[in-house]
Design an enzyme around this catalytic site. Structure first.
Site, short mmCIF file in Angstrom:
data_model
loop_
_atom_site.label_atom_id
_atom_site.label_comp_id
_atom_site.label_asym_id
_atom_site.label_seq_id
_atom_site.Cartn_x
_atom_site.Cartn_y
_atom_site.Cartn_z
N LEU A 1 -21.84 34.83 70.42
CA LEU A 1 -20.61 35.32 70.59
C LEU A 1 -20.15 34.67 71.94
O LEU A 1 -20.57 34.07 72.97
CB LEU A 1 -20.92 37.02 70.84
CG LEU A 1 -21.37 37.69 68.97
CD1 LEU A 1 -22.38 38.61 69.76
CD2 LEU A 1 -20.06 37.52 68.26
N CYS B 1 -14.73 30.10 75.24
CA CYS B 1 -14.67 29.81 77.18
C CYS B 1 -15.95 29.51 77.67
O CYS B 1 -16.13 28.47 78.10
CB CYS B 1 -14.98 31.42 77.30
SG CYS B 1 -14.51 31.37 79.54
N CYS C 1 -13.24 27.30 79.13
CA CYS C 1 -13.45 27.81 80.98
C CYS C 1 -14.40 27.14 81.55
O CYS C 1 -14.14 26.69 82.98
CB CYS C 1 -13.71 28.90 80.98
SG CYS C 1 -12.18 30.44 79.75
N HIS D 1 -24.44 31.89 76.53
CA HIS D 1 -24.36 31.98 75.02
C HIS D 1 -25.39 32.96 74.98
O HIS D 1 -25.52 34.02 74.34
CB HIS D 1 -24.62 30.84 74.13
CG HIS D 1 -23.13 29.31 73.89
ND1 HIS D 1 -22.87 30.11 74.31
CD2 HIS D 1 -23.37 27.91 73.45
CE1 HIS D 1 -21.95 29.01 73.93
NE2 HIS D 1 -22.94 27.97 73.90
N PHE E 1 -13.18 37.76 108.76
CA PHE E 1 -12.33 36.16 108.78
C PHE E 1 -13.61 35.80 108.96
O PHE E 1 -14.64 36.04 109.05
CB PHE E 1 -12.33 36.74 110.65
CG PHE E 1 -11.04 36.15 110.84
CD1 PHE E 1 -9.90 35.38 110.30
CD2 PHE E 1 -12.29 35.31 111.93
CE1 PHE E 1 -9.59 34.39 111.07
CE2 PHE E 1 -11.03 34.13 112.55
CZ PHE E 1 -9.76 34.11 112.19
P1 FAD Z 1 -11.68 32.01 71.16
O1 FAD Z 1 -12.89 32.11 71.80
O2 FAD Z 1 -11.45 30.88 70.65
O3 FAD Z 1 -13.06 32.98 69.97
C1 FAD Z 1 -12.04 32.64 68.84
C2 FAD Z 1 -13.62 32.34 67.84
O4 FAD Z 1 -13.36 32.84 66.53
C3 FAD Z 1 -14.84 31.34 68.20
O5 FAD Z 1 -15.74 31.89 68.78
C4 FAD Z 1 -14.39 30.49 66.88
O6 FAD Z 1 -16.03 30.36 66.32
C5 FAD Z 1 -14.08 32.01 65.43
N1 FAD Z 1 -13.62 31.04 64.96
C6 FAD Z 1 -13.05 30.74 64.17
N2 FAD Z 1 -12.45 30.43 62.14
C7 FAD Z 1 -13.00 31.33 62.42
C8 FAD Z 1 -13.21 31.53 60.07
N3 FAD Z 1 -12.73 30.68 59.48
N4 FAD Z 1 -14.57 32.57 60.73
C9 FAD Z 1 -15.64 32.97 61.27
N5 FAD Z 1 -15.38 32.30 63.36
C10 FAD Z 1 -14.81 31.95 63.25
N6 FAD Z 1 -8.29 31.06 80.12
C11 FAD Z 1 -9.09 31.62 81.84
O7 FAD Z 1 -8.47 32.45 82.06
N7 FAD Z 1 -9.60 30.70 82.90
C12 FAD Z 1 -10.14 29.74 82.31
O8 FAD Z 1 -11.02 28.77 83.45
C13 FAD Z 1 -10.09 29.06 81.28
N8 FAD Z 1 -10.18 27.71 81.42
C14 FAD Z 1 -9.65 26.70 80.23
C15 FAD Z 1 -9.75 25.48 80.31
C16 FAD Z 1 -10.32 24.92 78.98
C17 FAD Z 1 -9.69 23.72 78.41
C18 FAD Z 1 -8.80 25.40 77.98
C19 FAD Z 1 -8.50 24.92 76.73
C20 FAD Z 1 -9.11 27.02 77.87
C21 FAD Z 1 -9.51 27.74 78.57
N9 FAD Z 1 -8.47 28.94 78.76
C22 FAD Z 1 -9.05 29.98 80.63
C23 FAD Z 1 -8.46 29.67 77.78
C24 FAD Z 1 -9.53 30.47 76.91
O9 FAD Z 1 -10.33 29.58 76.87
C25 FAD Z 1 -8.71 30.94 75.32
O10 FAD Z 1 -7.66 32.04 76.32
C26 FAD Z 1 -10.14 32.37 75.93
O11 FAD Z 1 -11.20 31.52 75.32
C27 FAD Z 1 -9.34 33.18 74.37
O12 FAD Z 1 -10.75 33.81 73.51
P2 FAD Z 1 -10.01 33.95 71.92
O13 FAD Z 1 -11.44 34.94 71.76
O14 FAD Z 1 -9.08 34.92 71.71
O15 FAD Z 1 -10.22 33.11 71.38
C1 KPC Z 2 -19.68 32.72 82.02
C2 KPC Z 2 -19.41 34.15 81.07
O1 KPC Z 2 -19.15 35.27 81.82
C3 KPC Z 2 -19.67 33.15 79.69
S1 KPC Z 2 -18.07 33.33 78.92
C4 KPC Z 2 -17.05 34.93 78.73
C5 KPC Z 2 -17.05 35.11 76.75
S2 KPC Z 2 -16.64 36.44 76.75
O2 KPC Z 2 -17.54 37.68 77.10
O3 KPC Z 2 -16.75 37.75 75.45
O4 KPC Z 2 -15.59 37.00 77.16
#
Ligand code: FAD
Ligand code: KPC
Length: 525
Positions: A82, A86, A91, A141, A503
């Protein structure tokens, strides 16, 4: 590996963080033989209030909230953990690489002095850091699974792609699950440029880099893109000692709202040796005899340019994973593929909500988690309204750049009496003064003052309210989260001057406010 069940049934199993790490490692190496990881309560006969399709930040936080409200939820995710992208490829690796960039800039700035080794002409490994991340990511993870199962009491099925059947039904490896509502949190993926050669070996985006990097990049790297991810990875590659050429379609880092802050940021990138080509369009990627990338061709304002390289990194934004929802449900999307939702996170299909990156920008963690939480409340029958607005923001170069509210230019368009307070102070000789000083910039402040950062506070002189804050340095983004709330509540220079600074604080704003708060007619500082 500790065996905590195959295809299995993890319900009420006494797992540990370590046992989850073993399970996830096994599943990532061999998804098919692991089978689905199921933590579903066989004794609960209640209908699910919601199935969260996707267990990233959006789905996991939505689930936790719904469960905390007393509802019943199920998460289905194709990955064996889960938390989603990120911790897997977004991230967390970006923060590791950005920390390397900051450390390496420090080490190179003082190379051969004090305790710093001589890094002149030394190139450090990119692959080693990518491998380090790939091994280390299993830790977060495992914690996500452990916390979700043992502490949050969530029900989930992992390592199992979901197929949407209708607005109440999801199929997981042949089995159908029904719920009152579906909440879609399917995330987004890299928007790969459609040019010849994009699939060559040696061409990466943020996700393929951590999954497939199998060689040490050579001395020249081409980065395509000019926003957060392109800059963050470009600065890391540069800090390893390589030549980095950034091809930017329009203007680099347009998202930084204050021009002085943006200029300071970009000047420091150039000073570190990054070559920035604005107005450049990627035309194609050429292959060498070994089937790997050999060169990049770009149309630039100075004509077509061919750059020999064995490593290309592209980051041109992201595209929401909305295809399945469109095919199965006919859900409405915008022209960029984002699922359209109203302020109650309802899609065009009854009983189907969408959250996180799937609904488009801002694609950030705060929005993923908050939209999940709000959708959970909506699914449980509450009338909610969620539209992200006025959030603080940040990115990394070799520095951490944080901002909130208005930049000076926009502030002057909206207010007649804008007052600014900045550090370093305006100085005819430029930036060569030993302030700002604070966490992680002390060596710069003493020896290379122009590298010690830049900060600016923007005030409406009439109401005395703070309307913007901008910071290049380290350690400000935590404070900016809270400052943003205070500013929205009307924080004034006088109230800021009453705060107690720790500070030498990374943000000098409290003390700057105190120096000026006695003035009736505020003046710049
Ligand atoms: P996701 O975390 O992508 O979750 C989607 C889930 O759906 C995945 O677990 C996937 O396996 C699942 N899924 C997809 N298709 C299926 C299916 N058919 N069946 C079952 N499961 C499926 N944001 C910040 O705030 N700070 C940061 O520093 C930051 N750094 C980033 C760096 C990079 C390089 C990138 C690309 C993004 C970054 N972001 C950051 C943005 C952040 O990672 C995303 O906004 C966030 O992870 C989105 O969460 P989500 O749950 O919408 O999508
Ligand atoms: C660094 C860390 O906390 C793991 S990435 C966060 C995934 S979640 O808590 O589901 O937003």
């Amino acid at each position: 590996m500790l065996n905590i069940g195959r295809v299995g049934d993890f319900w009420r199993k006494p797992t540990t963080i370590e046992s989850w790490a073993g399970e996830i490692e096994h599943a990532l190496a061999s998804p098919e033989t692991t089978g689905r990881i199921s933590n579903v309560n066989p004794l609960d006969t209640r209908e699910f209030d919601a199935i969260f399709v996707g267990g990233g930040a959006a789905g996991r936080f939505g689930s936790a909230y719904l469960r905390a409200m007393g509802g019943r939820q199920l998460i289905v995710d194709r990955w064996p953990f889960l938390g989603g992208s990120c911790p897997h490829n977004a991230c967390v690796p970006h923060h590791l690489f950005s920390e390397c960039a900051a450390e390496l800039m420090l080490a190179r700035s003082f190379s051969g002095r004090f305790w710093f080794r001589d890094l002149d002409g030394v190139t450090t490994s990119i692959k080693e850091m990518v491998d380090l991340f790939r091994k280390g990511r299993v830790g977060p993870h495992a914690i996500m699974n452990y916390q979700s199962q043992q502490q949050l009491d969530l029900e989930f099925i992992l390592n199992a792609p979901a197929r949407i059947i209708d607005n109440h039904t999801v199929e997981v490896m042949g089995e159908r699950f029904k719920a009152r509502n579906l909440i879609l949190g399917l995330g987004a993926r890299g928007n790969d440029p459609q040019v010849p050669g994009i699939n060559l070996k040696g061409v990466y985006n943020y996700a393929s880099l951590v999954e497939t990097l199998d060689h040490e990049p050579g001395e020249t790297i081409v980065v395509v893109g000019g926003s957060k991810t392109a800059v963050e990875y470009g600065c890391f590659f540069n800090a390893t000692g390589r030549r980095v050429i950034m091809l930017v379609r329009s203007k680099l880092l347009r998202l930084i709202p204050d021009e002085d802050t943006r200029n300071y940021t970009i000047d420091r990138m150039r000073e570190q040796g990054i070559e920035i080509v604005e107005g450049a369009e990627l035309a194609g990627i050429e292959s060498g005899p070994d089937g790997r990338v050999a060169a990049v061709v770009a149309d630039t304002p100075d004509g077509q340019r061919r750059i020999a390289t064995d490593f290309v990194f592209h980051a041109l934004g992201e595209r929401p994973n909305s295809e399945m929802a469109v095919e199965a449900l006919g859900i409405k999307t915008d022209d960029k593929g984002a699922v359209i939702v109203d302020d109650q996170l309802r899609t065009s299909v009854p009983n189907v909500y969408a959250i996180g990156d799937l609904i488009g920008p801002p694609m950030e963690m705060f929005k993923a988690r908050k939209s999940g939480m709000y959708a959970a409340r909506a699914a449980m029958g509450e009338k909610i309204s969620y539209l992200p607005a006025d959030w603080p923001d940040f990115l990394h170069t070799h520095y951490e750049v944080s901002w909130l509210g208005l930049g000076e230019e926009e502030a002057k368009r909206r207010y007649r009496n804008v007052v600014t307070m900045r550090m370093p102070p305006e100085n005819p000789n430029g930036l060569d003064v030993a302030l700002p000083a604070g966490d992680r910039v002390m060596l710069y402040a003493m020896l290379k003052p122009h590298l010690s950062g830049f900060q600016k506070l923007i005030i409406d002189g009439d109401s005395r309210r703070i309307i913007g804050a901008h910071h290049v340095g380290y350690g400000a983004k935590d404070g900016f989260q809270y400052l943003n709330v205070l500013i929205r509540q009307g924080l004034t220079i006088d109230q800021m001057g009453e705060m107690n600074e720790l500070f030498l604080n990374p943000t000098h704003f409290i003390q700057l406010c105190r120096l000026r708060a006695g003035q009736q007619e505020l003046r710049n500082l």
